[in-house]
Scaffold this active site. Structure first.
Site, PDB file in Angstrom:
ATOM      1  N   LYS A  58     -10.164  -5.035  -4.848  1.00 58.34           N
ATOM      2  CA  LYS A  58     -11.059  -3.895  -5.034  1.00 58.34           C
ATOM      3  C   LYS A  58     -10.318  -2.719  -5.624  1.00 58.34           C
ATOM      4  O   LYS A  58     -10.892  -1.879  -6.286  1.00 58.34           O
ATOM      5  CB  LYS A  58     -11.533  -3.374  -3.679  1.00 58.34           C
ATOM      6  CG  LYS A  58     -12.283  -4.282  -2.841  1.00 58.34           C
ATOM      7  CD  LYS A  58     -12.685  -3.454  -1.623  1.00 58.34           C
ATOM      8  CE  LYS A  58     -12.863  -4.302  -0.416  1.00 58.34           C
ATOM      9  NZ  LYS A  58     -12.489  -3.709   0.820  1.00 58.34           N
ATOM     10  N   LYS A 105      -3.683 -11.017  -6.685  1.00 61.56           N
ATOM     11  CA  LYS A 105      -5.004 -11.349  -6.129  1.00 61.56           C
ATOM     12  C   LYS A 105      -6.073 -10.414  -6.702  1.00 61.56           C
ATOM     13  O   LYS A 105      -5.773  -9.261  -7.060  1.00 61.56           O
ATOM     14  CB  LYS A 105      -4.995 -11.300  -4.598  1.00 61.56           C
ATOM     15  CG  LYS A 105      -5.058  -9.923  -3.987  1.00 61.56           C
ATOM     16  CD  LYS A 105      -5.487  -9.965  -2.510  1.00 61.56           C
ATOM     17  CE  LYS A 105      -5.709  -8.539  -2.023  1.00 61.56           C
ATOM     18  NZ  LYS A 105      -6.368  -8.378  -0.775  1.00 61.56           N
ATOM     19  N   LYS A 146       0.835  -1.217   0.000  1.00 64.12           N
ATOM     20  CA  LYS A 146       0.000   0.000   0.000  1.00 64.12           C
ATOM     21  C   LYS A 146       0.865   1.260   0.000  1.00 64.12           C
ATOM     22  O   LYS A 146       0.488   2.267  -0.594  1.00 64.12           O
ATOM     23  CB  LYS A 146      -0.976   0.008   1.181  1.00 64.12           C
ATOM     24  CG  LYS A 146      -1.955  -1.150   1.124  1.00 64.12           C
ATOM     25  CD  LYS A 146      -3.395  -0.744   1.054  1.00 64.12           C
ATOM     26  CE  LYS A 146      -4.194  -1.894   0.489  1.00 64.12           C
ATOM     27  NZ  LYS A 146      -5.582  -1.943   0.775  1.00 64.12           N
TER      28      LYS A 146
HETATM   29  P1  ATP Z   1      -7.821  -4.021  -1.225  1.00 63.18           P
HETATM   30  O1  ATP Z   1      -7.639  -4.896  -2.399  1.00 63.18           O
HETATM   31  O2  ATP Z   1      -8.416  -2.697  -1.534  1.00 63.18           O
HETATM   32  O3  ATP Z   1      -6.659  -3.971  -0.330  1.00 63.18           O
HETATM   33  P2  ATP Z   1      -9.309  -6.197  -0.280  1.00 63.18           P
HETATM   34  O4  ATP Z   1     -10.072  -6.583  -1.503  1.00 63.18           O
HETATM   35  O5  ATP Z   1      -8.164  -7.012   0.148  1.00 63.18           O
HETATM   36  O6  ATP Z   1      -8.930  -4.686  -0.361  1.00 63.18           O
HETATM   37  P3  ATP Z   1     -10.380  -6.159   2.387  1.00 63.18           P
HETATM   38  O7  ATP Z   1     -11.490  -5.376   2.941  1.00 63.18           O
HETATM   39  O8  ATP Z   1      -9.022  -5.732   2.803  1.00 63.18           O
HETATM   40  O9  ATP Z   1     -10.417  -6.146   0.838  1.00 63.18           O
HETATM   41  O10 ATP Z   1     -10.602  -7.689   2.659  1.00 63.18           O
HETATM   42  C1  ATP Z   1     -11.800  -8.251   3.118  1.00 63.18           C
HETATM   43  C2  ATP Z   1     -11.682  -9.751   3.191  1.00 63.18           C
HETATM   44  O11 ATP Z   1     -11.655 -10.302   1.878  1.00 63.18           O
HETATM   45  C3  ATP Z   1     -10.433 -10.265   3.866  1.00 63.18           C
HETATM   46  O12 ATP Z   1     -10.771 -11.362   4.700  1.00 63.18           O
HETATM   47  C4  ATP Z   1      -9.549 -10.707   2.753  1.00 63.18           C
HETATM   48  O13 ATP Z   1      -8.678 -11.742   3.139  1.00 63.18           O
HETATM   49  C5  ATP Z   1     -10.573 -11.211   1.754  1.00 63.18           C
HETATM   50  N1  ATP Z   1     -10.085 -11.123   0.390  1.00 63.18           N
HETATM   51  C6  ATP Z   1      -9.755  -9.990  -0.281  1.00 63.18           C
HETATM   52  N2  ATP Z   1      -9.359 -10.259  -1.534  1.00 63.18           N
HETATM   53  C7  ATP Z   1      -9.434 -11.608  -1.666  1.00 63.18           C
HETATM   54  C8  ATP Z   1      -9.170 -12.517  -2.743  1.00 63.18           C
HETATM   55  N3  ATP Z   1      -8.751 -12.094  -3.918  1.00 63.18           N
HETATM   56  N4  ATP Z   1      -9.370 -13.838  -2.535  1.00 63.18           N
HETATM   57  C9  ATP Z   1      -9.817 -14.284  -1.346  1.00 63.18           C
HETATM   58  N5  ATP Z   1     -10.082 -13.491  -0.296  1.00 63.18           N
HETATM   59  C10 ATP Z   1      -9.903 -12.170  -0.439  1.00 63.18           C
END
Ligand code: ATP
Ligand code: LTN
Length: 334
Positions: free
Chosen positions: A200, A197, A115
């Site tokens: 968002k 991965k 980040k």
């Molecule tokens: P950003 O990508 O903006 O950092 P994020 O998509 O990781 O955000 P979070 O709110 O940080 O979103 O994560 C919420 C939950 O979703 C967490 O438990 C995280 O482990 C899970 N998660 C996020 N992305 C994935 C993914 N690609 N596959 C599986 N689990 C995910």
């Protein structure tokens, strides 16, 4: 421990639009295990401001996220679903735990490094201490289990280290939590780059399926998903794009990856991609309809927000007072 059940805590940030990765990696597992635990599911809006947010958008997204938790199947009476910012104990315990966390351990966090690289113009102290706030979230409720995607494992480990460090000085104050990682969907990859991965905050919207995408968009994104030129349906690390699609199909249909491979044996990627799109839409469309229905029922949602903030504050307050007393802060005069 209440009613003989163990306690579960998890949360999601109200930043960006939720992706299928968030659903399959986290939300779906929350629903499948929620009956076994006393659950606290927070919309972690304090975490969101480590990255600059527009106030109106943040408010709207936080509410959408809270209603999505319910729409996904979390009963808001049995489960405590609330906004982190409504329970001041989170910020208070985070400060205390800051004083039990080392700069060295925080600087090893890969999410911080990623980040910080992405937001080089705003490497604020909150971004650095983000895992400590997360530790406070979990420890306030004496959580035994924390269901998250695999990317959060490092944050769970630091939470355990902080809790153990605190306990070794003051006695058994905190429960040491365990991570709960689902068997399928623990890490859904980008449809455009299977080495990253699904996220968002990805700039390429074709890499992610958003929970609010309509059926046509879902089908189009699946159709365009990056695969390979092997053209044989197999579940192997050598075909990461295809492997990811199999994981998605498997998580959406409940079939095991090897069953999926058998089902599509001898068929082309085009056919399989269409089947993946249809399986995803079959999960997401009903979720969207239920979320919209809830969003329209303002009084009902407001009632849940109020009651659950009180419930969360009650449990969080109990732990916070215990911590304050152990540390030696003067007792309140009543
Ligand atoms: P950003 O990508 O903006 O950092 P994020 O998509 O990781 O955000 P979070 O709110 O940080 O979103 O994560 C919420 C939950 O979703 C967490 O438990 C995280 O482990 C899970 N998660 C996020 N992305 C994935 C993914 N690609 N596959 C599986 N689990 C995910
Ligand atoms: N950092 C988490 C969100 C989060 C969380 C938590 C998850 C904040 N506090 C407590 C589990 C438990 C993420 O998913 N990015």
């Amino acid at each position: 421990m209440l009613d003989g059940k163990k306690t579960l805590f998890s949360g999601m940030q109200a930043t960006g639009n939720l992706t299928l990765g968030n659903y399959l990696g986290a939300l779906k597992n929350w629903v499948s295990i929620s009956d076994e635990y006393n659950c606290f599911y927070s919309v972690v809006d304090l975490h969101s401001i480590t990255v600059r947010q527009d106030p109106a958008t943040l408010r709207k997204r936080a509410r959408t996220l809270l209603t999505l938790y319910i729409a996904a199947g979390l009963d808001p009476v049995k489960n405590c679903i609330y906004y982190q910012s409504h329970v001041s104990a989170h910020a208070e315990l985070a400060w205390i735990l800051d004083c039990f966390t080392y700069m060295g351990e925080l600087s090893r966090m890969t999410q911080f490094k990623d980040k910080a690289a992405k937001h080089a113009d705003n490497i604020n102290a909150g971004l650095f201490t983000y895992p400590v706030l997360m530790a406070a979230d979990i420890l306030l409720y004496q959580a035994d289990v924390v269901p998250v995607g695999i990317d959060q494992m490092q944050h769970l480990e630091i939470t355990r280290d902080i809790a153990q460090r605190f306990n070794s000085v003051y006695g058994e104050v905190f429960t040491i939590p365990e991570a709960y990682i689902g068997k399928v969907g623990a890490k859904i990859m980008s449809l455009q780059d299977p080495s990253k991965k699904m996220s968002k905050s990805d700039e390429n919207p074709n890499g992610s399926i958003y929970l609010m995408d309509d059926k046509d968009t879902i089908m189009r994104k699946c159709k365009r998903a990056v695969t390979d030129s092997v053209s044989v349906i197999r579940y192997t690390d050598e075909q990461p794009g295809l492997k990811n699609l199999i994981d998605i199909y498997s998580a959406c249909t409940g079939r095991k990856p090897d069953e999926v491979v058998k089902e599509f044996d001898g068929r082309g990627y085009g056919d399989f991609k269409m089947a993946v799109g249809a399986a995803v839409a079959q999960i997401l469309v009903p979720l969207q309809i239920e979320q919209a229905r809830l969003a329209a029922d303002k009084a009902y949602v407001d009632g849940i927000i109020k009651e659950n903030a009180e419930k969360a504050s009650y449990y969080a307050g109990k732990t916070l007072r215990k911590v304050q007393k152990k540390i030696g802060f003067p007792e309140r005069v009543r």
